[in-house]
Scaffold this active site. Sequence first.
Site: not given
Length: 918
Positions: A69, A72, A124
């Site tokens: 993640s 991101k 997230s």
Amino acid sequence: MRIKECVNCIQRVLLPMAVIGLYTDMARAQAGPLPPPPDIHARAAIVMEARTGQVLFARNADLKLPPASTTKILTGYLFARDIRPEERVKTPMEATRVPGSALGMPPGSVFTARDLLYAALLKSANDACIAMARHAAGSVPGFVDRMNAEAQALGLTRTRFANPHGLPAREHYSTARDLAHLTRHALRLPAFARAVRTRVYVIPASGRRPAIVLRNRNTLLWTVPGMVGVKTGQSREAGLCLVGAVQRGQRLLITVVLNSPRWKEDTVALVQYGFARSPLAPPAGEARPSVHRDSSLAAGTDPRTNLPARMPHPGQDMWQGRRSRWQPEQRSDADRHASVVRGVRNRDPGTSLRTAPDMLPFRRSAPRPELQWARVRPGWNGLWWLLIVLAALLVARRIYRGLAPMKPVALWPFARRRRQEQASASSGPIVSTLSPPPVPEFRFDPPQLARFSGPEWLDTLLETSTRLLEPAVRRRARALISANPKLDLEKVLQMLGSARPRNRLVAAELLLDVAPRRAEEALVALIEEEKTPGEIRTEAIDLLSGSSGDRYEPFFLRMMLRDGTPAFACALARLPRLDSTTTGALRHVIATSPGGDAELRTHLLKAQAACVLAAHQAVAPGEALAVLEKLPAHHRDPVLTGVLRGVATPWTVERMVDLALRGGSAYLALQNLLECPPEQVRQVVDALPEPDSVMRTRLIPLRWLLLGQGDYEQVRRLAEAGDDLANSALNLSRLHGWYLCRPRDVSPHALLAAAMLLSVRLGFTEHTPEQVAAVFRTVGEGTGEVLSLPEELVPLRQACACPEVHDAVQAALHTEMGLDNLLFALAGAPRDEAFLQEIAFWSDKVSGTTRGMLAQALAQSDHTSALEAMEAREMDPHAPVRGIALRAARDRCQQQACPNVSTTQEGVEPVMTLDQAA
């Protein structure tokens, strides 16, 4: 006199300035050794100076790994740069099908761009990333192409993305070095920098959609001083990852750990190492940081930093000799105009064009020059000579004043203030004839707290079982497991096989309501094990006797006769009735004649047997007293308080009242009497013979605590005079008697503050134990900790100073029914939004009658949080609670004329009234 004034001026002004200057010069002259490299567990890691790009530490920094993640970071940066925060984004169907962490957006729902940005960077949320990509580029593949193009433009040659959220995919990889350079670039955007350092963000309610509280998954924001972001990541292929940024003073460090089983410890170690290193000169032999250049960018510009390539290298000394002149960046008018245009386009609403974010030490338009001290050799300079001259002047002053004692050095402004205070004090105190102002009613503005749900909190506790050793935490965990029997209890079952007796006891207590047989077997094994400590054995006996009824009566009798522990006799005394075999065995013990070395042990065992039989009215009270009288007083009182704990029969109440009035064990006697019905206590007290003056005085605190009769001031005066019974009554009134002795008009805001404080104390938030301790510390202590508290804990710190709030929290922590009584009172508070949210929070973390009471309070409101909590209670395992929820749902449908729901009574249990639930 003029010479004396000059000397005083030098002493008060110049001397402190000289000392400060000398200390600064010596600090600059010190050049400590390089710290040892950090011992970390990450597969790849890096520490980088955000301003210069200097690499302070690297391990496999160019190894291609799945970034999870942390992808991101680029997704959020592009979205924050190209999309206005107020734009409305519609959730596509594609977003609802993405796996992993999600915001739970139904298809067609509308969010603002700012809300989706915070959902992606804090929670997230993968579905938020899909919605952001579709809105920004028209399709997810188009946005991924834009991500890869931006990565190439930044010079991230070892990075490639296949999706905007970071789920595992082929050709989706990056390196620690590339992620660090990407973060350097992203933090220059104010909207992105503000988002990643936010701890808690609330998406406001819209229509029927309730408000959503987002808690940042980077828990180091609460624990590491100066942490300002950035993004966590986790997947089976990537492991645990974190890209962090920490600012202290004028230095901003970026740390990256990839595939680390201990990402928190690794990040803290990297931060400590980075700030221990000098930002000026790397160690000898260390290669300069590699810079990827792109031919499409303007010549002479570093694509990584967007700074001129002719700036001095971080390892190069920017001072020539003692000091050199800073060479500012030379930029053309066209470049400067383009930078201003980009800043206007990308700035976040509410951000001034003239100021950069307070967390970043550099501006978007041009780097701000930073003055750095050169390392100079310690030696004689002007400050040393000035100190010598000042010392000579002080000696001359002492000689001038006739060798009088010298006064301490004081700065002139503080000395002047002290003289003014002395002058005002000499005029005498001013006596006011006005009456004191009325004490304002306690008001509490509840902060926004990001709190765990029940399953999340339990998982956190089971990861490190040390918190479960606290009785208050253990009671809440047991109630939570009882309310949700479908929870995964694999970790609890593993604790049953622990080598530590305390862990096995904790696991058995948690499983008593959902797996009683397994729990009772574990408790019996603990009791029979010879190596079990006495305190743990006593707790195990209490748990077993409270949950098994009379099934273990022969076991308790056998262990009592073998060990002589009062806890076994207490378990027998608590039984509703005794078997004839047990009664005969205890009578035989009383008839046994002591002799030899075991005389005291035999007397103790006979006294325990007499207490058990008298509690069940199996022997005459006089016979039991005759056995007890044969024991010394220092042995008799512990037997009474130990065997008769929690036993409410006329004989036991009479013994506890007599013990309290005689003194010696007044506190334990009152504690036992608080568990007895007040009617029985009143009958015993009224049946006492006509008391004398001393006994009447002793009865005052007893009647006040147990029967609610008398005056608090009278009890307080007795306690100040040294009465032990009055002292015990006052102490117990703040715990067990809080809900009995306090007036019924307790401020509802005090109840709300106590409930929120209790959730923080039990660990339902991410705050560290030190921060929680600072909240509950006595006012006036630990001012440093108070100043470092997170802003959401400051109102709770202020509320804890209220005596009503403090007593309610202590009662809930240290008594069995403290939290239940607190929530009972909170359920009768006004139906405001904050009160309903707090009741909904606790509605699945308590058991039995308390859940029914909270369900009754929630069923009377149409607030969103109340409706959501009642929907969850429709599947509650407790039948009365389930009946309340189903009845409330049916009534709402009837009021709304819902045609699809039957209004029959089938399947709906009778609803308890408020009085029945209480």
